[in-house]
Design an enzyme around this catalytic site. Structure first.
Site, PDB file in Angstrom:
ATOM      1  N   ARG A  26    -123.804 -26.682 -39.900  1.00  0.00           N
ATOM      2  CA  ARG A  26    -124.559 -25.855 -38.963  1.00  0.00           C
ATOM      3  C   ARG A  26    -124.833 -24.458 -39.501  1.00  0.00           C
ATOM      4  O   ARG A  26    -125.893 -23.880 -39.242  1.00  0.00           O
ATOM      5  CB  ARG A  26    -123.756 -25.766 -37.658  1.00  0.00           C
ATOM      6  CG  ARG A  26    -124.222 -24.716 -36.667  1.00  0.00           C
ATOM      7  CD  ARG A  26    -123.221 -24.586 -35.518  1.00  0.00           C
ATOM      8  NE  ARG A  26    -121.884 -24.286 -35.997  1.00  0.00           N
ATOM      9  CZ  ARG A  26    -121.463 -23.061 -36.345  1.00  0.00           C
ATOM     10  NH1 ARG A  26    -122.293 -22.031 -36.254  1.00  0.00           N
ATOM     11  NH2 ARG A  26    -120.226 -22.865 -36.756  1.00  0.00           N
ATOM     12  N   ARG A 171     -98.557 -36.294 -19.495  1.00  0.00           N
ATOM     13  CA  ARG A 171     -99.741 -35.519 -19.121  1.00  0.00           C
ATOM     14  C   ARG A 171     -99.561 -34.022 -19.384  1.00  0.00           C
ATOM     15  O   ARG A 171    -100.209 -33.189 -18.752  1.00  0.00           O
ATOM     16  CB  ARG A 171    -100.064 -35.761 -17.645  1.00  0.00           C
ATOM     17  CG  ARG A 171    -100.285 -37.244 -17.327  1.00  0.00           C
ATOM     18  CD  ARG A 171    -100.500 -37.481 -15.852  1.00  0.00           C
ATOM     19  NE  ARG A 171    -100.632 -38.915 -15.553  1.00  0.00           N
ATOM     20  CZ  ARG A 171    -100.827 -39.425 -14.345  1.00  0.00           C
ATOM     21  NH1 ARG A 171    -100.915 -38.601 -13.299  1.00  0.00           N
ATOM     22  NH2 ARG A 171    -100.922 -40.726 -14.159  1.00  0.00           N
ATOM     23  N   CYS A 190    -112.774 -25.140 -31.484  1.00  0.00           N
ATOM     24  CA  CYS A 190    -112.355 -25.903 -32.673  1.00  0.00           C
ATOM     25  C   CYS A 190    -110.954 -26.459 -32.438  1.00  0.00           C
ATOM     26  O   CYS A 190    -110.733 -27.661 -32.548  1.00  0.00           O
ATOM     27  CB  CYS A 190    -112.392 -25.010 -33.906  1.00  0.00           C
ATOM     28  SG  CYS A 190    -114.044 -24.407 -34.322  1.00  0.00           S
ATOM     29  N   ARG A 210    -111.134 -30.474 -33.621  1.00  0.00           N
ATOM     30  CA  ARG A 210    -112.340 -31.222 -33.986  1.00  0.00           C
ATOM     31  C   ARG A 210    -112.890 -30.726 -35.315  1.00  0.00           C
ATOM     32  O   ARG A 210    -113.526 -31.469 -36.069  1.00  0.00           O
ATOM     33  CB  ARG A 210    -113.417 -31.077 -32.910  1.00  0.00           C
ATOM     34  CG  ARG A 210    -113.949 -29.659 -32.799  1.00  0.00           C
ATOM     35  CD  ARG A 210    -115.203 -29.517 -31.976  1.00  0.00           C
ATOM     36  NE  ARG A 210    -115.650 -28.129 -31.985  1.00  0.00           N
ATOM     37  CZ  ARG A 210    -116.473 -27.599 -32.881  1.00  0.00           C
ATOM     38  NH1 ARG A 210    -116.950 -28.336 -33.865  1.00  0.00           N
ATOM     39  NH2 ARG A 210    -116.823 -26.326 -32.816  1.00  0.00           N
ATOM     40  N   CYS A 212    -111.983 -27.724 -38.598  1.00  0.00           N
ATOM     41  CA  CYS A 212    -111.018 -26.764 -39.125  1.00  0.00           C
ATOM     42  C   CYS A 212    -111.492 -26.182 -40.447  1.00  0.00           C
ATOM     43  O   CYS A 212    -111.708 -26.913 -41.421  1.00  0.00           O
ATOM     44  CB  CYS A 212    -109.655 -27.416 -39.313  1.00  0.00           C
ATOM     45  SG  CYS A 212    -108.452 -26.286 -40.049  1.00  0.00           S
ATOM     46  N   ASN A 221    -104.655 -20.849 -36.716  1.00  0.00           N
ATOM     47  CA  ASN A 221    -104.512 -21.956 -35.770  1.00  0.00           C
ATOM     48  C   ASN A 221    -103.089 -22.481 -35.700  1.00  0.00           C
ATOM     49  O   ASN A 221    -102.526 -22.658 -34.617  1.00  0.00           O
ATOM     50  CB  ASN A 221    -105.456 -23.099 -36.132  1.00  0.00           C
ATOM     51  CG  ASN A 221    -106.921 -22.724 -36.125  1.00  0.00           C
ATOM     52  OD1 ASN A 221    -107.712 -23.273 -36.889  1.00  0.00           O
ATOM     53  ND2 ASN A 221    -107.315 -21.781 -35.277  1.00  0.00           N
ATOM     54  N   VAL A 252    -113.454 -26.998 -46.417  1.00  0.00           N
ATOM     55  CA  VAL A 252    -113.492 -25.721 -47.124  1.00  0.00           C
ATOM     56  C   VAL A 252    -114.960 -25.344 -47.285  1.00  0.00           C
ATOM     57  O   VAL A 252    -115.782 -26.181 -47.678  1.00  0.00           O
ATOM     58  CB  VAL A 252    -112.821 -25.819 -48.507  1.00  0.00           C
ATOM     59  CG1 VAL A 252    -112.977 -24.499 -49.258  1.00  0.00           C
ATOM     60  CG2 VAL A 252    -111.351 -26.185 -48.378  1.00  0.00           C
TER      61      VAL A 252
END
Length: 308
Positions: A26, A171, A190, A210, A212, A221, A252
């Site tokens: 993107r 849960r 992310c 989703r 990284c 993170n 990367v």
């Protein structure tokens, strides 16, 4: 000899850089990508996975985590604390909308000095914190219509309640992936879903991402995910267990080659220890001074550009 846990990260970085799928992404920068990477970090000895092969500004990570937990979505509180990790997205939006060739420092000064400007241009939309502590709640309003309640669902508060009342639940989850609200976010989450597990009085957690960015995002993170486990464990009178990290598109960026080469040339050093200076009343009352890092001796910082 037991392998240093940071080696998992270095191995993933090497696999991505030297053998990953080359993709046009993107941002237009391009990535070298792996799909489906798992790492495990033991937290039971009091250490936290704070990457040592380059210096990580861990106080900025803590400030970001506290900002998430506040439910705020405007960069102004971060910029006022000299945290710049979210500035590039609203800056890019402002430049495109106005055509003004403003640099980041000037943009941030306006964000700090002009609350009205910050309200218009500094908001990121309903990103992480908004979903964590104020997930939209709707109630029937008649005639098949629904009304959005002023106060949403506080997933974090509910999670702490479940950890205390029903620690064996399957849960014990919170997520930032709210499909209808994704278009309004500067960047969809992310690090999107967190799940927890209690066994033998120890709290473990899984973080699913989703997407990284191994070069810049991953160190923040995993550190923040580990700190969250420590905070949740403290609030629920549990001990820390293990952090399991799961990455889908793990990549990367193509312009991070210098970072990869430099980090892979360095040997990991011992992870530092984290202690909590006090036990606040709840998850939303922690301050930076509550987090004490001891024994952090990283290699020098490596500068790299973020892809927007």
């Amino acid at each position: 000899m037991t392998e240093h846990p940071e080696q998992q990260y270095l191995d993933a970085m090497a696999r991505a850089w030297y053998g990953g799928d080359e993709r046009v992404d993107r941002t237009g920068v391009g990535t070298k990508s792996l799909f489906g990477v798992t790492m495990r970090f033991d937290l039971s000895d009091g250490t936290v996975p704070l990457i040592t092969t380059k210096k990580i500004f861990w106080k900025s990570a803590i400030k970001e985590l506290i900002w998430f937990l506040s439910g705020d979505t405007n960069i102004r509180p971060l910029v006022m604390q000299n945290v710049h990790i979210w500035t590039d997205w609203p800056l890019d939006k402002y430049r495109k909308a106005t055509g003004e060739a403003i640099d980041r420092d000037a943009f941030e000064r306006r964000i700090v000095d002009d609350p009205a400007f910050a309200a218009e241009w500094g908001d990121l939309g309903p990103v992480y914190g908004k979903q964590w502590v104020d997930w939209p709640r709707y109630t029937p309003a008649g005639d098949g219509l629904f009304r959005r309640e002023e106060k949403g669902v506080n997933q974090i508060a509910e999670l702490v309640g479940m950890l205390r009342a029903n620690p064996s639940s399957r849960r014990l989850i919170f997520t930032g992936w709210n499909v209808p609200e994704l278009p309004g976010m500067a960047l969809p989450p992310c690090h999107m879903t967190y799940q927890y597990h209690v066994a033998g009085g120890r709290l473990s957690g899984i973080l699913y991402q989703r997407s990284c960015d191994l070069g810049l995002g991953f160190p923040f993170n995993i550190f923040e995910a580990a700190v969250l486990i420590r905070m949740l464990a403290q609030q629920a009178d549990l001990e820390p267990g293990e952090l399991v990290w799961m990455g889908a598109d793990t990549h990367v960026y193509s312009n991070h080659g210098h970072l990869v080469e430099e980090q892979l040339s360095r040997s990991p050093r011992p992870f530092p220890r984290l202690s909590l200076a006090r036990k606040p009343a709840d998850m939303f009352s922690y301050a930076l001074d509550d987090f004490v890092i001891e024994g952090y001796d990283p290699h020098p910082h490596i500068k790299a550009e973020v892809a927007v």
